[in-house]
Design a protein around this motif. Structure first.
Motif, mmCIF file in Angstrom:
data_model
loop_
_atom_site.group_PDB
_atom_site.id
_atom_site.type_symbol
_atom_site.label_atom_id
_atom_site.label_comp_id
_atom_site.label_asym_id
_atom_site.label_seq_id
_atom_site.Cartn_x
_atom_site.Cartn_y
_atom_site.Cartn_z
ATOM 1 N N PRO A 64 0.806 -1.229 0.000
ATOM 2 C CA PRO A 64 0.000 0.000 0.000
ATOM 3 C C PRO A 64 0.837 1.276 0.000
ATOM 4 C CG PRO A 64 -0.885 -1.605 1.556
ATOM 5 C CD PRO A 64 0.462 -2.127 1.120
ATOM 6 N N ALA A 65 1.922 1.293 0.786
ATOM 7 C CA ALA A 65 2.760 2.492 0.844
ATOM 8 C C ALA A 65 3.485 2.721 -0.479
ATOM 9 C CB ALA A 65 3.764 2.372 1.986
ATOM 10 N N LEU A 66 4.035 1.651 -1.065
ATOM 11 C CA LEU A 66 4.729 1.800 -2.348
ATOM 12 C C LEU A 66 3.772 2.203 -3.451
ATOM 13 C CD1 LEU A 66 7.196 -1.226 -2.251
ATOM 14 C CD2 LEU A 66 7.739 1.195 -1.995
ATOM 15 N N TRP A 73 2.857 4.813 -11.766
ATOM 16 C CA TRP A 73 3.934 3.948 -12.246
ATOM 17 C C TRP A 73 4.050 2.640 -11.455
ATOM 18 C CZ3 TRP A 73 6.134 5.055 -16.735
ATOM 19 C CH2 TRP A 73 6.082 6.375 -17.186
ATOM 20 N N SER A 74 3.208 2.448 -10.465
ATOM 21 C CA SER A 74 3.395 1.308 -9.568
ATOM 22 C C SER A 74 3.278 -0.031 -10.290
ATOM 23 C CB SER A 74 2.407 1.373 -8.401
ATOM 24 O OG SER A 74 1.073 1.436 -8.875
ATOM 25 N N MET A 75 2.296 -0.204 -11.178
ATOM 26 C CA MET A 75 2.168 -1.472 -11.889
ATOM 27 C C MET A 75 3.298 -1.669 -12.891
ATOM 28 S SD MET A 75 -1.834 -2.455 -12.557
ATOM 29 C CE MET A 75 -2.360 -0.888 -13.226
ATOM 30 N N VAL A 76 3.757 -0.587 -13.494
ATOM 31 C CA VAL A 76 4.875 -0.675 -14.444
ATOM 32 C C VAL A 76 6.128 -1.169 -13.733
ATOM 33 C CG1 VAL A 76 6.337 0.618 -16.041
ATOM 34 C CG2 VAL A 76 3.906 1.168 -15.857
ATOM 35 N N ILE A 115 -1.561 -4.647 -6.235
ATOM 36 C CA ILE A 115 -1.905 -3.375 -6.870
ATOM 37 C C ILE A 115 -2.973 -3.571 -7.944
ATOM 38 C CG2 ILE A 115 -1.017 -1.476 -8.272
ATOM 39 C CD1 ILE A 115 1.688 -1.901 -6.808
ATOM 40 N N MET A 116 -2.824 -4.605 -8.788
ATOM 41 C CA MET A 116 -3.784 -4.777 -9.886
ATOM 42 C C MET A 116 -5.164 -5.158 -9.342
ATOM 43 S SD MET A 116 -2.272 -8.294 -11.513
ATOM 44 C CE MET A 116 -2.656 -9.924 -10.844
#
Length: 378
Positions: A64-66, A73-76, A115-116
């Motif tokens: 969650p924090a990241l 850009w998190s999923m990338v 994340i997804m």
């Protein structure tokens, strides 16, 4: 709503499901080769897979924090990290090396998975439509394609690292299209209750049982076909491929069914079909009976995991949705590694037939869990 419409609404996170499916489908088909190369017994190999659980613990704390820090850009970033991490299992030749490699695979895979799933849940809320089954169906299609392709690669004597390089090239080719910012969330309203641990544990347990069933076939079906029933490498690949294909059918079908039947009715029906499939696998004397059993298991559990995650998103307040889904998802992810480890220990002592039969007993735990969901009335 059709599957096509559901995937159009969630096309960005759907790419994440493709990425995860490709890697785990490839790994599942390579299990016999990877196990032989590091010289591990059934019990040792199952325990080595627990290295991924260490990675998942990190994911549970940091995801969650990241996600908030990396934004769109998190999923990338998670997809690129997954492509790099999976090169390690294709290169290592010792049990310790494999254990460390699986830690990094667990960290990257868990990060992307959390994340997804959170993005899909956000889209479900925004559009007031069920989307989870369609996205998990995409995972199953990618998983089946990777399993079949990897089986052909094994027949052609290609090394595991070559398989992971090919998958990595595919992933990097569309990773840039996975940019998607998290939905803005208001702060907790004044007087709001604390974190809903009870709901997370209950729904997470449903996901855990479903994923443990899925993982048992992913990790051990190829070995069961090749060792117990005397199949070739390509025949062994059909075990996990059959799971992926039938789970895709069940999840895409579940997208329509979820709008017409209650979630709990789907869980009960899926549990019954999966238990029947386990009995086919455990008693099979020829490969086609085992394939039928794997297919029934895939159809049976296909919609149960996505339903568990969707229930979390609907039963908790919006301001804790991502955190709640991450906790429930990580509980489910543990199933992908607890099941292979347990299967390895049971197989070492009693054989793979008994190990698969134990999964049938585990599936029966879905009944009291679903009844508790009904009592709470989500």
């Amino acid at each position: 709503m059709s599957v096509r419409t559901a995937l159009a609404l969630s096309r960005t996170p759907a790419l994440g499901f493709v990425v995860v499916g490709l890697y785990w489908g490839g790994l599942a088909t390579l299990v016999p080769e990877l196990k032989a190369r590091i010289g591990a017994s059934d019990a040792q190999f199952g325990l080595l897979l627990l290295g991924t659980s260490i990675g998942l613990l990190t994911t549970m704390v940091l995801a969650p924090a990241l996600d908030r820090a990396m934004g769109q850009w998190s999923m990338v970033v998670a997809a690129v990290a997954l492509a790099a991490a999976f090169l390690a299992p294709g290169l290592v030749v010792t049990p310790l090396g494999f254990f460390v490699a699986m830690i990094f695979c667990g960290m990257a895979s868990g990060m992307l998975d959390v994340i997804m799933n959170a993005r899909v849940s956000e889209l479900e809320t925004a559009h007031a439509r069920p989307l989870m089954n369609a996205n998990h169906g995409v995972f199953s299609v990618a998983y089946a394609c990777a399993a079949l392709g990897t089986g052909l690669a094994r027949e052609a004597a290609l090394p595991p690292v070559a398989v992971f390089l090919v998958i990595g090239g595919l992933v990097l080719s569309f990773a840039w299209r996975m940019r998607m910012a998290p939905a803005p969330v208001d702060e907790a309203p004044e007087g709001a209750d604390g974190f809903p641990y009870g709901v997370v544990l209950l729904c997470g347990a449903i996901v855990l049982v479903a994923f443990m069933t899925e993982a048992s076939v992913e990790a051990w079906s190829a070995l069961h076909i090749e060792r117990t029933l005397g199949g070739r490498a390509a025949e062994g690949a059909l075990g996990p491929a059959m799971l992926g294909i039938t789970m895709a059918v069940g999840r895409f079908g579940g997208q329509a069914v979820s709008e017409r039947m209650s979630d709990l009715a789907v869980i009960f029906a899926g549990c019954a079909l999966a238990v029947m499939g386990v009995s086919f696998v455990a008693l099979a004397q020829v490969t086609w009976v085992a394939y039928a059993g794997f297919g029934m298991m895939g159809l049976g559990v296909s919609a149960i995991g996505p339903i568990g995650l969707a229930l979390v998103g609907r039963m908790v307040p919006p301001h804790v949705r991502t955190k709640a889904i991450s906790r429930a998802a990580v509980m489910g992810f543990f199933g992908f590694f607890l099941a292979p480890a347990a299967m390895g220990v049971i197989s070492e002592g009693f054989g793979l037939r008994v190990a698969f039969a134990a999964i049938g007993v585990l599936l029966l735990a879905l009944i009291p869990l679903a009844l508790e969901i009904r009592r709470r009335g989500p």
